[in-house]
Motif scaffolding. Structure first.
Motif, mmCIF file in Angstrom:
data_model
loop_
_atom_site.group_PDB
_atom_site.id
_atom_site.type_symbol
_atom_site.label_atom_id
_atom_site.label_comp_id
_atom_site.label_asym_id
_atom_site.label_seq_id
_atom_site.Cartn_x
_atom_site.Cartn_y
_atom_site.Cartn_z
ATOM 1 N N THR A 352 0.830 -1.210 0.000
ATOM 2 C CA THR A 352 0.000 0.000 0.000
ATOM 3 C C THR A 352 0.857 1.250 0.000
ATOM 4 O O THR A 352 0.520 2.251 -0.653
ATOM 5 C CB THR A 352 -0.936 -0.005 1.225
ATOM 6 N N VAL A 356 0.444 4.334 -2.540
ATOM 7 C CA VAL A 356 0.263 5.711 -2.072
ATOM 8 C C VAL A 356 1.390 6.595 -2.589
ATOM 9 O O VAL A 356 1.184 7.784 -2.885
ATOM 10 C CB VAL A 356 0.179 5.752 -0.539
ATOM 11 N N VAL A 567 -3.863 12.071 1.624
ATOM 12 C CA VAL A 567 -2.712 11.830 0.751
ATOM 13 C C VAL A 567 -1.993 13.136 0.457
ATOM 14 O O VAL A 567 -0.755 13.197 0.422
ATOM 15 C CB VAL A 567 -3.154 11.136 -0.549
ATOM 16 N N GLY A 589 1.775 7.188 4.355
ATOM 17 C CA GLY A 589 0.416 7.280 3.848
ATOM 18 C C GLY A 589 -0.596 6.379 4.518
ATOM 19 O O GLY A 589 -0.244 5.457 5.274
#
Length: 664
Positions: A352, A356, A567, A589
């Protein structure tokens, strides 16, 4: 006819909230030059304090609370709520907004967004995510007109807010302090010559604005209850009202706010009619502010006023990236090792973080290099993700064609949102993009006709018979999927470096520095902006597709406005002008490595949004270049000391903006 009149009156309650928020936005902009995206979040804190006091007699503070022996009366609870709003206004002004009053527009927008994220997260932590019922400050009654029951509460609410807005107008028009505030909006030296401190005038404006907004939210929340997400985002239609008034006229703010509320209420009436199409029955009222913003900016975008200030601060310098094979190989090896030596939740967190990082890279392209402030990157990613669900499950388009096709859909959407950038920039462009993000979320992602409530399944990716799905049995993060994500990220980073180090990248930086100077040197500014939005949206679209593949199915919560703003927070925190900053943002993130650490080791996952918001505030105030930028500056300083050489590494500094003539 009676039913129409009834819905119009009902809409005046919503219009009353817009009056409070819109008037506060105008007042703060007049005094500081800042467009405060946190106006809704700041206004709702005092209203939540009031509601909790009336609910169970608990006086809630940001840290801790006091249990009163009995619930205070409505008037006492309202005064306590307003007192907390007063203190919050002073705190936000002197600690947060005052230091960035002369900073670049990007820093001002980022700080106000950080305050929004922080307060929204704090309200959820302290008061809970669910609706809180609020006692009405106005007795409920009605009268009959044209055969319909017309409520008086909404009429009284609108009248109260109109009177308060009139008081603000009288303050600006007839008092010396108000005249000085108006003078400072043109040139701060004018206020100084009148014997007033622009800083104190700004503090007064901030306090009055938050108290005005708090009264509006207290009145309006009795209609629907208090919800942190909804009231935080009510700033979007209030911003539309502000633009209708050209950031100048309180009278136009009042009229536009009432018309906006009435029109949105009428839409809710129309969608119940048999002739109304089913696909347009959800979220259409949220499209109205975006449509208003677009029309106003196209019609009078270049005539919207800007504020004179005493000084200008440069944006952070941008280092031109260079592709270095050895460091690139090292980074890839580190990435593969991180994926290989982790499993389950930890590998999913690393994966992830890589995704991000790509979403943060889209901010680097558009905001860091091109200087265009976009708050809609999450919406671009979401558009690609939801498109991926359709093309993989309904049409059976295989990977990687489905990935590229959906990213191109996001690219087209980004180019559409780029059209207002031809006429406006800075905070006004940020208004357009956050309005677009909210409209897309409510009208598309939350539309059950387009996006079923049970979710949007996404078929696993396969390539030459190799299963690249994220899950298989008990394996929640398969290594083949994670390596695929790493390879795609490496390709996009390499493409970005090629673009940023070439003629297109230099054109981006020229437009960022000074659009007029760029145009005079032969650069097509409109084409450059369009290319920047297209590249940024394409990268965001790829990230959105990878998020879809990693989840297996998508819902509206995956790409909410708040998720996109988080973000942005970590992108600015990491350093919004470099690839290194995007990598740091990926680590920090949502659902990434740091989030996994906070949740799995320290059991602080619920505090992530609050921590990221506070981190963004501190970074914007103390270290505008972000973590990666500060590290790069320290490394450059050490190299200069070791080599005893004067000049720093090659950077492209921000060219000074042309000075506008002072007006007193």
């Amino acid at each position: 006819m009676g039913t129409i009149l009834q819905f119009v009156v009902l809409g005046l309650g919503l219009g009353a909230i817009y009056i409070g928020l819109g008037t506060g936005l105008l007042l703060v902009h007049r005094a500081t030059g800042i467009i405060n995206f946190a106006q809704g979040a700041m206004a709702m804190w005092g209203a939540f304090v009031f509601a909790q006091l009336r609910l169970d007699g608990t006086l809630v503070f940001p840290i801790g609370s006091i249990e009163l022996e009995r619930r205070p009366p409505v008037a006492v609870a309202a005064l306590i709520g307003l007192a907390t709003a007063f203190l919050l206004g002073l705190l936000v002004h002197y600690v947060i907004f005052r230091p960035v009053r002369h900073a670049p527009v990007l820093a001002q927008v980022v700080v106000s967004v950080a305050v929004m994220i922080t307060l929204q997260a704090l309200v959820v932590l302290r008061f809970g995510p669910n609706n809180i019922d609020v006692d009405s400050l106005i007795p409920e009654d009605s009268f009959t007109l044209l055969g319909a029951d017309i409520p008086t509460r909404e009429l009284v609410m609108a009248a109260i807010m109109v009177l308060l807005a009139a008081a603000v107008w009288a303050y600006l028009r007839f008092t010396r302090a108000g005249v000085a505030t108006r003078a400072a909006s043109e040139n701060e030296r004018a206020a100084v010559l009148m014997g007033f401190s622009p800083d104190r005038l700004a503090a007064v404006a901030q306090v009055v604005a938050i108290m005005l907004g708090t009264v509006a939210v207290m009145l309006g929340s009795s209609l629907t209850g208090l919800n942190a997400d909804n009231y935080t985002l009510l700033v979007v239609p209030a911003l539309a009202v502000l633009l209708v008034a050209r950031m100048e006229s309180i009278a136009i703010v009042v009229v536009a706010a009432l018309l906006m509320g009435a029109f949105q209420s009428l839409i809710n009436l129309l969608i119940t009619k048999p002739f109304w199409p089913q696909w347009a029955q959800s979220g259409l009222d949220q499209v109205v502010p975006f449509a208003v913003v677009m029309v106003i900016l196209f019609v009078q975008g270049k005539r919207l006023p800007s504020r004179g200030s005493l000084q200008t601060v440069r944006l952070p310098d941008v280092s031109i990236p260079k592709f270095k094979p050895i460091p690139a190989v090292i980074m890839l090896v580190v990435g593969v090792a991180a994926l290989s030596f982790t499993q389950g939740t930890w590998r999913f967190g690393v994966t992830t973080s890589i995704i991000v990082m790509l979403l943060a890279l889209s901010y680097v392209v558009l905001t860091g290099y091109l200087g265009q402030i976009s708050l809609a990157q999450g919406a671009f990613a979401g558009a690609a993700g939801f498109c991926l669900s359709k093309v993989t499950t309904n049409w059976g388009i295989p990977f990687p064609i489905s990935l590229i096709l959906c990213a191109l859909v996001a690219t087209g959407l980004g180019m559409l949102v780029a059209l207002p950038a031809f006429r406006i920039r800075g905070a006004q462009l940020a208004i357009v993009t956050i309005a677009a993000a909210l409209a897309i979320e409510r009208f598309v992602f939350n539309n059950y006709t387009l996006s079923p409530p049970e979710g949007n399944p996404i078929a696993d990716a396969t390539l030459f018979g190799l299963n690249l799905g994220v899950r298989e049995g008990r394996d929640l993060a398969r290594i083949s999927f994670s390596v695929m994500v790493l390879v795609i990220a490496a390709i996009l980073v390499w493409m970005f470096i090629r673009v940023a180090s070439g003629d297109t990248g230099r054109a981006f930086l020229a437009v960022r520095a000074n659009e007029r100077a760029a145009a005079s040197s032969g650069i097509d500014v409109r084409k450059t902006k369009l290319i920047g939005f297209a590249i940024s949206a394409f990268i965001a679209g790829i990230a959105g597709c990878l998020i879809g593949f990693s989840r297996g199915q998508l819902s509206a919560e995956s790409f909410s406005v708040f998720a996109g703003l988080q973000v942005l927070a970590v992108a600015y925190l990491g350093g919004i002008t470099s690839v290194g900053g995007a990598i740091v943002a990926g680590v920090l993130g949502p659902l990434g490595i740091v989030y996994t650490l906070l949740r799995g080791v320290f059991d602080l996952g619920e505090y992530y949004a609050l921590i990221s918001g506070l981190g963004l505030i501190i970074t914007a105030l103390l270290n505008p270049v972000g973590i990666a930028g500060a590290t790069r500056e320290q490394v450059a300083w050490v190299k200069r000391k070791l080599s005893r050489s004067g000049p720093p590494p090659s950077t492209v500094p921000e060219a000074p903006a042309p000075k506008e003539p002072s007006r007193v």
